[in-house]
Scaffold this motif. Structure first.
Motif, PDB file in Angstrom:
ATOM      1  N   ILE A 128       0.845  -1.204   0.000  1.00  0.00           N
ATOM      2  CA  ILE A 128       0.000   0.000   0.000  1.00  0.00           C
ATOM      3  C   ILE A 128       0.876   1.249   0.000  1.00  0.00           C
ATOM      4  O   ILE A 128       0.628   2.205  -0.755  1.00  0.00           O
ATOM      5  N   ARG A 129       1.886   1.271   0.859  1.00  0.00           N
ATOM      6  CA  ARG A 129       2.785   2.432   0.915  1.00  0.00           C
ATOM      7  C   ARG A 129       3.487   2.646  -0.426  1.00  0.00           C
ATOM      8  O   ARG A 129       3.674   3.794  -0.868  1.00  0.00           O
ATOM      9  N   PHE A 130       3.868   1.547  -1.081  1.00  0.00           N
ATOM     10  CA  PHE A 130       4.531   1.662  -2.383  1.00  0.00           C
ATOM     11  C   PHE A 130       3.607   2.331  -3.398  1.00  0.00           C
ATOM     12  O   PHE A 130       4.015   3.239  -4.130  1.00  0.00           O
ATOM     13  N   VAL A 131       2.352   1.903  -3.449  1.00  0.00           N
ATOM     14  CA  VAL A 131       1.422   2.469  -4.429  1.00  0.00           C
ATOM     15  C   VAL A 131       1.137   3.941  -4.115  1.00  0.00           C
ATOM     16  O   VAL A 131       1.074   4.775  -5.018  1.00  0.00           O
ATOM     17  N   ILE A 132       0.982   4.267  -2.832  1.00  0.00           N
ATOM     18  CA  ILE A 132       0.703   5.648  -2.446  1.00  0.00           C
ATOM     19  C   ILE A 132       1.858   6.583  -2.801  1.00  0.00           C
ATOM     20  O   ILE A 132       1.662   7.691  -3.302  1.00  0.00           O
ATOM     21  N   ASN A 133       3.075   6.140  -2.547  1.00  0.00           N
ATOM     22  CA  ASN A 133       4.229   7.035  -2.627  1.00  0.00           C
ATOM     23  C   ASN A 133       5.046   6.916  -3.897  1.00  0.00           C
ATOM     24  O   ASN A 133       5.758   7.862  -4.255  1.00  0.00           O
ATOM     25  N   THR A 134       4.954   5.788  -4.599  1.00  0.00           N
ATOM     26  CA  THR A 134       5.887   5.531  -5.697  1.00  0.00           C
ATOM     27  C   THR A 134       5.211   5.252  -7.029  1.00  0.00           C
ATOM     28  O   THR A 134       5.746   5.619  -8.084  1.00  0.00           O
ATOM     29  N   ASP A 135       4.064   4.590  -7.009  1.00  0.00           N
ATOM     30  CA  ASP A 135       3.441   4.140  -8.258  1.00  0.00           C
ATOM     31  C   ASP A 135       2.935   5.333  -9.072  1.00  0.00           C
ATOM     32  O   ASP A 135       1.993   6.026  -8.677  1.00  0.00           O
ATOM     33  N   SER A 136       3.535   5.562 -10.213  1.00  0.00           N
ATOM     34  CA  SER A 136       3.196   6.733 -11.033  1.00  0.00           C
ATOM     35  C   SER A 136       1.768   6.679 -11.564  1.00  0.00           C
ATOM     36  O   SER A 136       1.176   7.716 -11.869  1.00  0.00           O
ATOM     37  N   ASP A 137       1.187   5.484 -11.681  1.00  0.00           N
ATOM     38  CA  ASP A 137      -0.169   5.359 -12.222  1.00  0.00           C
ATOM     39  C   ASP A 137      -1.234   5.811 -11.228  1.00  0.00           C
ATOM     40  O   ASP A 137      -2.282   6.338 -11.640  1.00  0.00           O
ATOM     41  N   TYR A 138      -1.004   5.594  -9.944  1.00  0.00           N
ATOM     42  CA  TYR A 138      -2.092   5.776  -8.987  1.00  0.00           C
ATOM     43  C   TYR A 138      -1.775   6.688  -7.803  1.00  0.00           C
ATOM     44  O   TYR A 138      -2.693   7.045  -7.056  1.00  0.00           O
ATOM     45  N   LYS A 139      -0.524   7.050  -7.579  1.00  0.00           N
ATOM     46  CA  LYS A 139      -0.188   7.777  -6.352  1.00  0.00           C
ATOM     47  C   LYS A 139      -0.901   9.126  -6.251  1.00  0.00           C
ATOM     48  O   LYS A 139      -1.366   9.503  -5.161  1.00  0.00           O
ATOM     49  N   ASP A 140      -1.029   9.858  -7.350  1.00  0.00           N
ATOM     50  CA  ASP A 140      -1.667  11.177  -7.299  1.00  0.00           C
ATOM     51  C   ASP A 140      -3.149  11.064  -6.946  1.00  0.00           C
ATOM     52  O   ASP A 140      -3.664  11.818  -6.114  1.00  0.00           O
ATOM     53  N   GLY A 141      -3.842  10.116  -7.581  1.00  0.00           N
ATOM     54  CA  GLY A 141      -5.267   9.918  -7.289  1.00  0.00           C
ATOM     55  C   GLY A 141      -5.490   9.474  -5.858  1.00  0.00           C
ATOM     56  O   GLY A 141      -6.443   9.923  -5.195  1.00  0.00           O
ATOM     57  N   LEU A 142      -4.625   8.594  -5.359  1.00  0.00           N
ATOM     58  CA  LEU A 142      -4.759   8.132  -3.979  1.00  0.00           C
ATOM     59  C   LEU A 142      -4.485   9.259  -2.991  1.00  0.00           C
ATOM     60  O   LEU A 142      -5.218   9.431  -2.007  1.00  0.00           O
TER      61      LEU A 142
END
Length: 454
Positions: free
Chosen positions: A273-287
Motif C-alpha cells: 500500500i505504501r509503495f502504491v501511495i508514494n511511488t506508483d506513477s499510475d495511482y499515487k496522485d489519485g490516492l
C-alpha cells in the motif's frame, strides 16, 4: 586477518563446494576447535547481511554463506536463451511490477534447499494471496525454468507443461536428442551437468488449476528426483483426501494462511500500500488526493485498507486503482468493501447488473465465462449480435480491470484475468441458474459456432 584467511580457505572457489572443518584444520594447520571459533565469528559478522545464518541451527551455515556470497558477488553470465518462456513474459513482468515483501517465503525455501539434497516445496494460499507473484519474482531473479497453469486460458494440462519445461531445459542445458524425453530423463541429464553449488529449481504455479485425467501424479511429476533438483510449487488449499502429488523425496509446505505468518503477511500488505501511495506513477496522485480530501493520515489509510484487504493482494490490485480513479469518491474510508468477495459484489451492484439483467455488459461477461479461452472482440460481437464498437467499449471501460488482453496470432484477444473472479461469476451462475440470460448466452454461442461451420 585470521578470519579472512579462514574464509578464503573455506570458500576457495565459486565453482567448488566449501571445505569442511576437518579439511580447513589440515589446510591451515590449526585445531578443529580454532576453525569452529573462527567460523563462528565469521557467521556473526555476516549475520546482518544474511539473517538466515543466525536462524540456522547446527550444520549448514557454511553452505548458506557460500550460496549467498556466490549469488551476490559471482552472478552467472547472461544465458544464451531468454530467462523465461516468451509465453509467460507479460505475466511475469506484470506480476513483479509492484512486488513487495515475501522475504520470509524465499528464506524458508532457501533453508529447505540447504537442508535437503532435493525435494518439493509447495506454497499454499487462498486466491489472491500472491502465490503467482512469488513464483514470478523467483523466476525473474533466478532465471528458473517455469510453467504457469492458467485455467481461464486452458493452459493447464500435463502435456503442455511437459512440452514447455522440456524445451526450456533443452535450450538452457544443451541436451541433444531429447525432444521426446520424459521428465525424469531430462532431470537426470541436467543433474549430470550441474557443477558444485549449482541447483536446478523448476517453478510451477497453480497446481489447483490443472486439468488432468485421474490416475498418476499431478502433472506426472516424478516421485524421485536427482540430487540438487528442486520443484517450487503453488496451489490453493485442499483436503488431504484430494492430494494428487505423492513423492519419495523431502517435501515441505508453507501455508500463507498459517498464524505464524500473519504478521509477515500484514507487513507485506502495508508495504505494498505504501509503495502504491508514494511511488506508483499510475495511482499515487489519485490516492493522495482521495486521502487528503478526507483529512485521513497516510498511516491511518494504510492500516485501515490493510485490515479490509484480509491479507489479500488481489483486493489491493482492484481497490487501490478504483480509489485513485474516483470510483469511490462517494464513500468514506470505513465504507470501502471488506475483503475480495465483498469487493466483487460491491462492484456488481454499483454497475446495476442485477437491477437491469440482460444488458450488454452482462452478456459480454458471460460469453467470456462460457467460452473460457482467449477470444477477439469481433467474435464476442458476433455471438452477442451487436456492433463491434459497442462490445469494445464494454471490454475497455466496464470490465477492463477484470480482463487480460493478449496477442494471439496477431489478434487482440480477451480472457477473464483471475481465478478468484471466475469463482465469483460461477457462484453467481449457480445461484441464478434459472435466469434466462444463461440460456440466451449459450444459445447464441451455439448459433455462432454452427454458422462458422456451415
Amino acid at each position: 586477518m585470521e578470519q579472512t584467511e579462514t574464509l578464503l580457505a573455506a570458500l576457495f572457489s565459486p565453482e567448488k563446494a566449501p571445505r569442511n572443518q576437518v579439511e580447513l584444520s589440515l589446510e591451515l594447520r590449526i585445531s578443529e576447535a580454532t576453525v569452529k571459533q573462527r567460523l563462528g565469528m565469521i557467521y556473526k559478522k555476516f549475520g546482518n547481511t544474511f539473517p538466515q545464518l543466525l536462524d540456522q541451527n547446527g550444520a549448514g551455515k557454511l553452505d548458506i554463506l557460500f550460496i549467498k556470497l556466490k549469488q551476490k558477488y559471482y552472478p552467472k553470465p547472461d544465458p544464451l536463451v531468454a530467462p523465461y518462456p516468451e509465453e509467460f513474459r507479460s505475466l511475469i513482468e506484470e506480476k513483479i511490477r509492484r512486488f513487495c515483501g515475501r522475504q520470509f517465503v524465499f528464506e524458508t525455501f532457501e533453508q529447505f534447499m540447504t537442508e535437503n539434497p532435493h525435494g518439493y516445496f509447495t506454497i499454499v494460499g487462498d486466491a489472491g494471496m500472491g502465490k503467482s507473484s512469488i513464483v514470478a519474482k523467483y523466476v525473474w531473479e533466478n532465471q528458473s525454468p517455469c510453467y504457469f497453469n492458467i485455467l481461464v486460458e486452458r493452459r493447464n494440462r500435463p502435456e503442455l507443461c511437459l512440452k514447455s519445461i522440456r524445451r526450456q531445459l533443452i535450450d538452457r542445458y544443451q541436451l541433444p536428442n531429447s525432444e521426446d524425453a520424459d521428465l525424469p530423463t531430462l532431470l537426470a541429464q541436467v543433474a549430470g551437468k550441474l557443477t558444485a553449488g549449482d541447483r536446478l529449481v523448476i517453478a510451477i504455479d497453480a497446481l489447483d488449476e490443472v486439468e488432468q485425467e485421474p490416475g498418476g501424479n499431478l502433472l506426472h511429476l516424478p516421485k524421485n528426483l536427482p540430487n540438487h533438483v528442486y520443484f517450487l510449487l503453488t496451489r490453493r488449499p485442499y483436503s488431504l483426501d484430494k492430494k494428487r502429488l505423492l513423492v519419495d523425496v523431502p517435501e515441505k509446505e508453507l501455508d500463507l494462511r498459517d498464524e505464524k505468518y500473519v504478521n509477515f503477511n500484514q507487513e507485506d500488505i502495508k508495504e505494498y500500500i505504501r509503495f502504491v501511495i508514494n511511488t506508483d506513477s499510475d495511482y499515487k496522485d489519485g490516492l493522495k488526493n482521495w486521502i487528503q480530501t478526507r483529512n485521513v493520515p497516510d498511516t491511518t489509510f494504510v492500516e485501515e485498507v490493510a485490515n479490509k484487504s484480509e491479507n489479500n493482494f488481489m483486493y489491493l490490485r482492484y481497490v487501490l486503482p478504483a480509489i485513485a480513479n474516483g470510483d469511490y469518491n462517494d464513500l468514506s474510508l470505513r465504507q470501502l468493501p471488506d475483503g475480495l468477495q465483498e469487493y466483487y459484489q460491491n462492484h456488481w451492484v454499483r454497475m446495476g447488473i442485477d437491477a437491469k439483467p440482460g444488458q450488454l455488459m452482462e452478456i459480454v461477461l458471460y460469453i467470456l465465462l462460457e467460452i473460457a479461452t482467449p477470444i477477439p472482440c469481433d467474435m464476442i460481437a458476433g455471438i452477442a449480435k451487436v456492433d463491434q464498437c459497442d462490445v469494445g467499449k464494454v471490454l475497455e471501460d466496464d470490465w477492463v480491470e477484470y480482463l487480460k488482453k493478449q496477442n494471439v496470432e496477431g489478434e487482440i484477444c480477451y480472457t477473464i484475468y483471475h481465478a478468484s473472479f471466475l469463482d465469483f461469476l460461477k457462484a453467481k451462475r449457480e445461484m441464478d441458474s434459472r435466469r434466462r440470460i444463461f440460456q440466451e448466452v449459450n444459445q447464441r454461442i451455439t448459433e455462432y459456432l454452427e454458422q462458422g461451420m456451415a
